[in-house]
Write a protein that holds these residues in place. Structure first.
Motif, PDB file in Angstrom:
ATOM      1  N   LEU A 151      -2.008  -0.041 -10.992  1.00  0.00           N
ATOM      2  CA  LEU A 151      -1.087  -1.116 -11.354  1.00  0.00           C
ATOM      3  C   LEU A 151       0.366  -0.658 -11.200  1.00  0.00           C
ATOM      4  O   LEU A 151       1.229  -1.430 -10.749  1.00  0.00           O
ATOM      5  CB  LEU A 151      -1.346  -1.568 -12.795  1.00  0.00           C
ATOM      6  N   ILE A 152       0.645   0.584 -11.564  1.00  0.00           N
ATOM      7  CA  ILE A 152       2.001   1.127 -11.407  1.00  0.00           C
ATOM      8  C   ILE A 152       2.391   1.160  -9.931  1.00  0.00           C
ATOM      9  O   ILE A 152       3.491   0.749  -9.551  1.00  0.00           O
ATOM     10  CB  ILE A 152       2.082   2.541 -12.016  1.00  0.00           C
ATOM     11  N   PHE A 153       1.470   1.636  -9.090  1.00  0.00           N
ATOM     12  CA  PHE A 153       1.760   1.702  -7.652  1.00  0.00           C
ATOM     13  C   PHE A 153       1.936   0.304  -7.067  1.00  0.00           C
ATOM     14  O   PHE A 153       2.803   0.082  -6.224  1.00  0.00           O
ATOM     15  CB  PHE A 153       0.635   2.434  -6.926  1.00  0.00           C
ATOM     16  N   LEU A 154       1.119  -0.656  -7.541  1.00  0.00           N
ATOM     17  CA  LEU A 154       1.214  -2.023  -7.048  1.00  0.00           C
ATOM     18  C   LEU A 154       2.546  -2.659  -7.438  1.00  0.00           C
ATOM     19  O   LEU A 154       3.206  -3.306  -6.609  1.00  0.00           O
ATOM     20  CB  LEU A 154       0.043  -2.851  -7.587  1.00  0.00           C
ATOM     21  N   LEU A 155       2.956  -2.477  -8.685  1.00  0.00           N
ATOM     22  CA  LEU A 155       4.217  -3.049  -9.140  1.00  0.00           C
ATOM     23  C   LEU A 155       5.400  -2.400  -8.428  1.00  0.00           C
ATOM     24  O   LEU A 155       6.383  -3.070  -8.083  1.00  0.00           O
ATOM     25  CB  LEU A 155       4.352  -2.873 -10.658  1.00  0.00           C
ATOM     26  N   THR A 156       5.323  -1.100  -8.191  1.00  0.00           N
ATOM     27  CA  THR A 156       6.385  -0.409  -7.461  1.00  0.00           C
ATOM     28  C   THR A 156       6.522  -0.960  -6.049  1.00  0.00           C
ATOM     29  O   THR A 156       7.630  -1.219  -5.567  1.00  0.00           O
ATOM     30  CB  THR A 156       6.090   1.102  -7.403  1.00  0.00           C
ATOM     31  N   ALA A 157       5.383  -1.143  -5.378  1.00  0.00           N
ATOM     32  CA  ALA A 157       5.398  -1.704  -4.025  1.00  0.00           C
ATOM     33  C   ALA A 157       5.924  -3.140  -4.033  1.00  0.00           C
ATOM     34  O   ALA A 157       6.647  -3.552  -3.110  1.00  0.00           O
ATOM     35  CB  ALA A 157       3.988  -1.657  -3.425  1.00  0.00           C
TER      36      ALA A 157
END
Length: 222
Positions: A151-157
């Motif tokens: 989720l962190i990687f998705l939100l960052t992207a």
């Protein structure tokens, strides 16, 4: 849910300064010069997807891959620094762009936008070095440790994608000459960043050699 929210916030606070979306937007403006709106949006989407994949791979299999190929973090920094220097020099001293070469120029989503500019050696090194400690952390429930990273990687992207999509507004505001100046400025900064990456990698190697020598000499002295 509160634990998950806290974990995501902590992850974003750690990643976003390294990702540095404003810098990526400035680089995007320079690289996308001469492209139509559809191609710019495509490159923005591809860049965000590549950044997500790079971060996820670094978290889940980064240690395994680097161990299998015997790649060290200093080696990663030096290699990434060399790539940045080459790309920066091309932006700093651009060749005249012909209409027939615009499509070739459009292939910049993965290199250098996604890597090494955005998800570069610093980001990858941070994710890999923290992955083992995060996986065995007792500060959060196990389900949070499994759910939060993607989720962190998705939100960052997603944040990166939104920033890149807004580059059109910035381009209209600064004009053609502003884009050209931004491209040359980012080229110079990329060269500086690349040299610094390489210096950091060399310094880490030297420090490791000094530490190993000190450990080897210490028993003999005692």
């Amino acid at each position: 849910m509160t634990a998950l929210f806290n974990a995501i916030v902590l992850g974003l606070l750690a990643l976003l300064p390294l990702i540095n979306p404003p810098t990526t937007v400035a680089l995007f403006l320079g690289l996308s010069k001469g492209l139509n709106e559809k191609e710019k949006n495509r490159q923005a989407l591809l860049t965000s997807i590549y950044v997500f994949i790079i971060m996820a791979c670094a978290y889940y299999i980064g240690e395994l891959v680097m161990g299998a190929f015997n790649i060290s973090i200093p080696g990663l920094r030096i290699a990434g620094g060399g790539i940045l220097v080459i790309i920066g020099l091309k932006m700093l001293f651009p060749k005249p762009v012909q209409a027939s070469s615009i499509q070739e120029k459009a292939d910049f989503a993965f290199m250098p936008l996604a890597m090494p500019s955005t998800a570069g050696p610093g980001t990858i090194a941070m994710i890999i070095s923290s992955s083992s400690s995060i996986k065995h952390s007792t500060n959060f429930p196990q389900w949070v440790l499994l759910t939060a990273p993607p989720l962190i990687f998705l939100l960052t992207a997603l944040i990166l994608w939104l920033c890149l999509r807004s580059s059109g507004i910035i381009m209209k505001a600064i004009g053609e000459s502003g884009v050209d100046a931004t491209a040359r400025l980012m080229g110079f900064l990329l060269v500086c960043m690349g040299v610094q990456f390489a210096i950091n990698g060399v310094l880490e190697i030297v420090q490791t050699l000094i530490d190993n020598y000190a450990q080897a000499v210490a028993p003999a002295v005692s």
